[in-house]
Design an enzyme around this catalytic site. Structure first.
Site, mmCIF file in Angstrom:
data_model
loop_
_atom_site.group_PDB
_atom_site.id
_atom_site.type_symbol
_atom_site.label_atom_id
_atom_site.label_comp_id
_atom_site.label_asym_id
_atom_site.label_seq_id
_atom_site.Cartn_x
_atom_site.Cartn_y
_atom_site.Cartn_z
ATOM 1 C CB CYS A 28 -13.486 -7.550 4.070
ATOM 2 S SG CYS A 28 -12.599 -8.965 3.373
ATOM 3 N N GLY A 79 -12.208 -3.950 0.302
ATOM 4 C CA GLY A 79 -13.154 -4.920 0.871
ATOM 5 C C GLY A 79 -13.285 -6.200 0.048
ATOM 6 C CB SER A 134 -6.476 -11.940 -2.329
ATOM 7 O OG SER A 134 -6.821 -10.776 -3.042
ATOM 8 C CB CYS A 285 1.208 7.379 -10.304
ATOM 9 S SG CYS A 285 1.484 8.488 -8.915
ATOM 10 C CG ASP A 301 -6.909 0.660 -3.429
ATOM 11 O OD1 ASP A 301 -7.975 0.907 -2.838
ATOM 12 O OD2 ASP A 301 -6.321 -0.427 -3.323
ATOM 13 C CB CYS A 342 15.750 8.473 -6.492
ATOM 14 S SG CYS A 342 15.179 7.570 -5.043
ATOM 15 C CB CYS A 345 19.718 5.449 -8.568
ATOM 16 S SG CYS A 345 19.723 3.644 -8.531
#
Length: 413
Positions: A28, A79, A134, A285, A301, A342, A345
């Site tokens: 980067c 990057g 970004s 996920c 990522d 959780c 909850c």
């Protein structure tokens, strides 16, 4: 060549699979203080982090052929992906056309915006790239932690890039981090995107990073590992909650249907029982991985660590890696490792424990794997609940967003 075992894997047809590509690895032109990816260069022995033409072709062919739907989205990330020249992406388009068949190909690229030129913008517009920029807010907030490798602020370079995108009619959206600096300025932050940039699509994500290192020098990776302390750039849970509530109040009174804030949209999606469209708010996920410049594929990522390496494109098919046992376990663990607090909850359905990378706190009973930002999310969901209930009702009645804003301004009486 791939084994018969790999070829025979049963794919969940209709499930969209995403593999973010890193054509420059972690290289980067900026050196942001909170960046979690700069240290990934330690994973590779080679000094170069440029994806070869052979690897590019292998990835594009594998990615297209592994899809179970006709629409295929390529996401180019870093990057800084604009460190590769336009000719690299012209080659991308050539290879995509070669292997597309009947599939419809789309491209998205995430950039810090500082390297944009007229030539780049003409290329991006001509080839319908969606550009993610970004940017962390107005100049004094953005430049506090986002700097060049020489330590200089980059806000003005980013704004120049945004003007060029507008000049050439390039579609773009904003990606902002929420950190220890800008978290205390929620209205200035939000109004900058809405009023100054006239941004229609805003995504913001909290910075939560830890300082502790393993013996090999890489950052903590294990889900639920409770050692280490958060960095000074990270947000605190209470601050995160206050930030979300303040911006939400402005948005729900004035901008519903006009400005799309990903976190609010995802919360509403979960409220009405629809897929939230973002992995952090999903029950499971594992459908969004990342491929490095050398062909290594990792579960996510945010989990580019040796223990989450699925394999290499030269050794395994992308289908075998993405639909294999290791990735399936990784995806399922998002729900199966939730602590009892959780599961009990009332708002578990709204966040599903958020991202596993942030689950390193302990519950009131001392059970591990509580999300570090839990208190902040709970405050937001509790605050937004009456509005979410009303918006759900309006959606069922197919009423316009104006009704929601009118109701919100009246104090939902």
């Amino acid at each position: 060549m791939h084994s018969e075992e790999e070829k025979s894997i049963n794919m969940p047809f209709g499930q969209v699979m995403y593999v973010m590509a890193k054509p420059t690895g972690s290289a980067c032109n900026l050196s942001c203080e909170y960046c979690y990816y700069l240290e990934k260069s330690k994973l590779h022995n080679s000094s170069s982090q440029l994806m070869s033409d052979e690897m590019l072709e292998l990835f594009i062919r594998e990615y297209i052929q592994s899809q179970t739907t006709l629409d295929v989205l390529f996401v180019w990330h870093g990057g800084e992906p604009l460190l590769r020249p336009i000719s690299f992406y012209e080659r991308v388009l050539e290879l995509q056309k070669r292997y597309a068949g009947k599939r419809k190909i789309a491209n998205s690229i995430q950039t810090n915006g500082t390297l944009l030129t007229d030539e780049w913008c003409e290329f991006l517009r001509a080839n319908n790239f969606l550009v993610g920029i970004s940017i962390d807010g107005p100049e004094h907030l953005h430049d506090a932690l986002r700097r060049t490798t020489k330590g200089e602020g980059c806000f003005r370079s980013v704004m120049r890039g945004l003007r060029l995108l507008a000049k050439h009619g390039v579609e773009w959206n904003a990606m902002a981090t929420v950190n220890s600096v800008n978290v205390g300025h929620p209205m200035e932050f939000y109004r900058f995107f809405r009023d100054d940039l006239e941004c229609k699509f805003l995504q913001f994500a909290p910075i939560v990073e830890r300082t502790a290192l393993h013996a090999n020098g890489t950052l903590l990776a294990h889900i639920g590992e409770q050692t280490g302390v958060v960095t000074p750039q990270s947000v605190k849970a209470e601050e995160w909650g206050e930030f979300l509530c303040t911006i939400f109040d402005e948005w729900v009174c004035n901008d519903v249907g006009k400005m799309f804030v990903q976190l609010f949209d995802s919360t509403l999606a979960n409220w009405v029982g629809h897929p939230p469209g973002v992995c952090t708010m999903s029950k499971y996920c594992g459908h969004a991985a990342v491929v490095e410049h050398n062909g290594d594929v990792y579960s996510c990522d945010h989990f580019v660590f040796p223990e989450y390496r699925l394999g290499n494109l030269c050794e395994k098919s992308l289908s075998a890696m993405m639909y294999g046992r290791q990735q399936s376990r990784f995806g399922a663990a998002k729900y199966t490792t939730l602590p009892r607090q959780c599961l009990d909850c009332e708002y578990e359905f709204a966040c599903h424990g958020e991202c596993p990378r942030n689950r390193f706190a302990a519950t009131a009973d001392g059970e591990p794997r509580l999300n570090y930002l839990c208190k902040g999310y709970y405050r937001f969901f509790d605050h937004a609940a009456p509005y979410m209930d009303y918006m759900r009702k309006m959606l069922q009645l197919k009423q316009a967003p104006a009704r929601v804003m009118e109701w919100a301004k009246r104090g939902h009486n």
